[in-house]
Design a protein around this motif. Structure first.
Motif, PDB file in Angstrom:
ATOM      1  N   ASP A 176      11.814   5.742 -41.590  1.00  0.00           N
ATOM      2  CA  ASP A 176      12.515   5.549 -42.854  1.00  0.00           C
ATOM      3  C   ASP A 176      13.465   4.374 -42.679  1.00  0.00           C
ATOM      4  O   ASP A 176      14.441   4.461 -41.934  1.00  0.00           O
ATOM      5  N   GLU A 206      15.704   3.200 -44.546  1.00  0.00           N
ATOM      6  CA  GLU A 206      17.057   3.420 -45.046  1.00  0.00           C
ATOM      7  C   GLU A 206      17.930   4.116 -44.002  1.00  0.00           C
ATOM      8  O   GLU A 206      19.107   3.781 -43.835  1.00  0.00           O
ATOM      9  N   THR A 207      17.350   5.080 -43.289  1.00  0.00           N
ATOM     10  CA  THR A 207      18.108   5.827 -42.276  1.00  0.00           C
ATOM     11  C   THR A 207      17.881   5.282 -40.873  1.00  0.00           C
ATOM     12  O   THR A 207      18.637   5.589 -39.960  1.00  0.00           O
ATOM     13  N   LEU A 249      10.686   9.221 -40.473  1.00  0.00           N
ATOM     14  CA  LEU A 249      10.496   9.826 -41.785  1.00  0.00           C
ATOM     15  C   LEU A 249      10.159  11.302 -41.612  1.00  0.00           C
ATOM     16  O   LEU A 249       9.333  11.669 -40.763  1.00  0.00           O
ATOM     17  N   GLU A 308       8.117  15.063 -38.481  1.00  0.00           N
ATOM     18  CA  GLU A 308       7.821  13.641 -38.317  1.00  0.00           C
ATOM     19  C   GLU A 308       6.323  13.399 -38.496  1.00  0.00           C
ATOM     20  O   GLU A 308       5.500  14.285 -38.253  1.00  0.00           O
ATOM     21  N   SER A 338       3.180  11.843 -49.769  1.00  0.00           N
ATOM     22  CA  SER A 338       4.155  10.814 -50.163  1.00  0.00           C
ATOM     23  C   SER A 338       4.743  11.074 -51.542  1.00  0.00           C
ATOM     24  O   SER A 338       5.354  10.186 -52.140  1.00  0.00           O
ATOM     25  N   LEU A 379       8.252   9.896 -52.295  1.00  0.00           N
ATOM     26  CA  LEU A 379       8.594   8.551 -51.810  1.00  0.00           C
ATOM     27  C   LEU A 379       8.580   7.481 -52.892  1.00  0.00           C
ATOM     28  O   LEU A 379       8.597   6.285 -52.564  1.00  0.00           O
ATOM     29  N   LYS A 394      10.386   4.052 -52.567  1.00  0.00           N
ATOM     30  CA  LYS A 394      10.825   3.948 -51.163  1.00  0.00           C
ATOM     31  C   LYS A 394       9.770   3.263 -50.305  1.00  0.00           C
ATOM     32  O   LYS A 394       8.646   2.996 -50.754  1.00  0.00           O
ATOM     33  N   LYS A 395      10.145   3.002 -49.069  1.00  0.00           N
ATOM     34  CA  LYS A 395       9.250   2.334 -48.133  1.00  0.00           C
ATOM     35  C   LYS A 395       9.162   3.141 -46.833  1.00  0.00           C
ATOM     36  O   LYS A 395      10.042   3.936 -46.522  1.00  0.00           O
ATOM     37  N   VAL A 396       8.086   2.899 -46.098  1.00  0.00           N
ATOM     38  CA  VAL A 396       7.963   3.447 -44.749  1.00  0.00           C
ATOM     39  C   VAL A 396       7.571   2.303 -43.815  1.00  0.00           C
ATOM     40  O   VAL A 396       6.908   1.348 -44.227  1.00  0.00           O
ATOM     41  N   THR A 406       5.343  -2.532 -42.927  1.00  0.00           N
ATOM     42  CA  THR A 406       5.974  -1.805 -44.023  1.00  0.00           C
ATOM     43  C   THR A 406       5.010  -1.550 -45.175  1.00  0.00           C
ATOM     44  O   THR A 406       4.252  -2.430 -45.568  1.00  0.00           O
TER      45      THR A 406
END
Length: 223
Positions: A130, A132-133, A137, A143, A167, A170, A173-175, A200
């Motif tokens: 993730d 963002e974090t 993910l 996981e 997903s 999501l 959002k992105k992974v 990504t």
């Protein structure tokens, strides 16, 4: 029998943490001709693209009776390369780095490798991150990981890893896919750039919007 690792560029002993790398063995031959093995253990982290040459000295009762000290001898030379991996992640349905949210989504990650030793078994592992974090993910608290064992026929090539997951949550959002390459349980290469666009995949929720008009009036009001 004593041996030392040499640096063919300088013609001097190779230094590992400022120390020469020596090995030795005492043996009693049963026949006039034969072989023995000596092992050298050292840190080769800084040797990418370089070589080491083994020099040997044979003694009997403290007297040197034979040597093998040819810096150009290929039989005494070991070359080291730094393994490398690069990746290209894509949503399987769209074959691009853009995908639609779904209860069953699959990312195909093409892992390209360089400078591997042909015929040696390797293991590649991957995990979805993730951005963002900057942590793995989590989907339903778990996981998303994938792995594969392979034996390259050539130093350079590629393999594919697939990640299948839900997903649905999501949208917007992105992974990012992180990969780790191992040889005999030893990590030899990684690709873990959280900002790499090639690793990504972005997800969007499909939307439908409509505009209705009366065919005769061309407006929203008909007669």
């Amino acid at each position: 029998l004593k041996g030392v690792l040499m640096d063919p560029e300088t013609g001097k002993p190779f230094l590992d943490n400022n120390k020469e790398v020596w090995a030795e063995k005492t043996f009693t031959p049963e026949k006039a001709s034969g072989t023995v093995e000596i092992t050298f253990t050292f840190d080769s982290s800084a040797l990418a693209g370089k070589k080491v040459v083994v020099f040997e000295y044979l003694y009997e009762q403290g007297k040197e009776i034979a040597v093998h000290t040819d810096l150009k001898d290929k039989g005494q030379t070991v070359s080291y390369q730094a393994p490398e991996i690069g990746t290209k992640a894509a949503d399987m349905e769209t074959s691009s780095n853009m995908g639609y949210t779904s209860e069953k989504t699959t990312i195909v990650d093409t892992v390209s490798y360089r400078n591997l030793i042909p015929g040696k078994e390797h293991h590649v592992k991957g995990v979805l991150m993730d951005p963002e974090t900057k942590k793995p993910l989590l989907v339903d608290g778990k996981e998303i990981r994938a792995e594969k064992t392979f034996t390259p026929e050539k130093p350079n090539g590629s393999i594919e890893l697939t990640f299948t997951f839900d997903s649905s949550a999501l949208a917007g959002k992105k992974v990012v896919v992180f990969e780790y390459l191992y040889e005999q349980e030893r990590e030899i290469a990684t690709h873990t750039d959280i900002t790499d666009k090639n690793q990504t995949v972005a997800y969007q929720a499909p939307e439908v919007r409509t505009t209705a008009k009366d065919q005769e009036s061309g407006t929203h009001t008909g007669q």
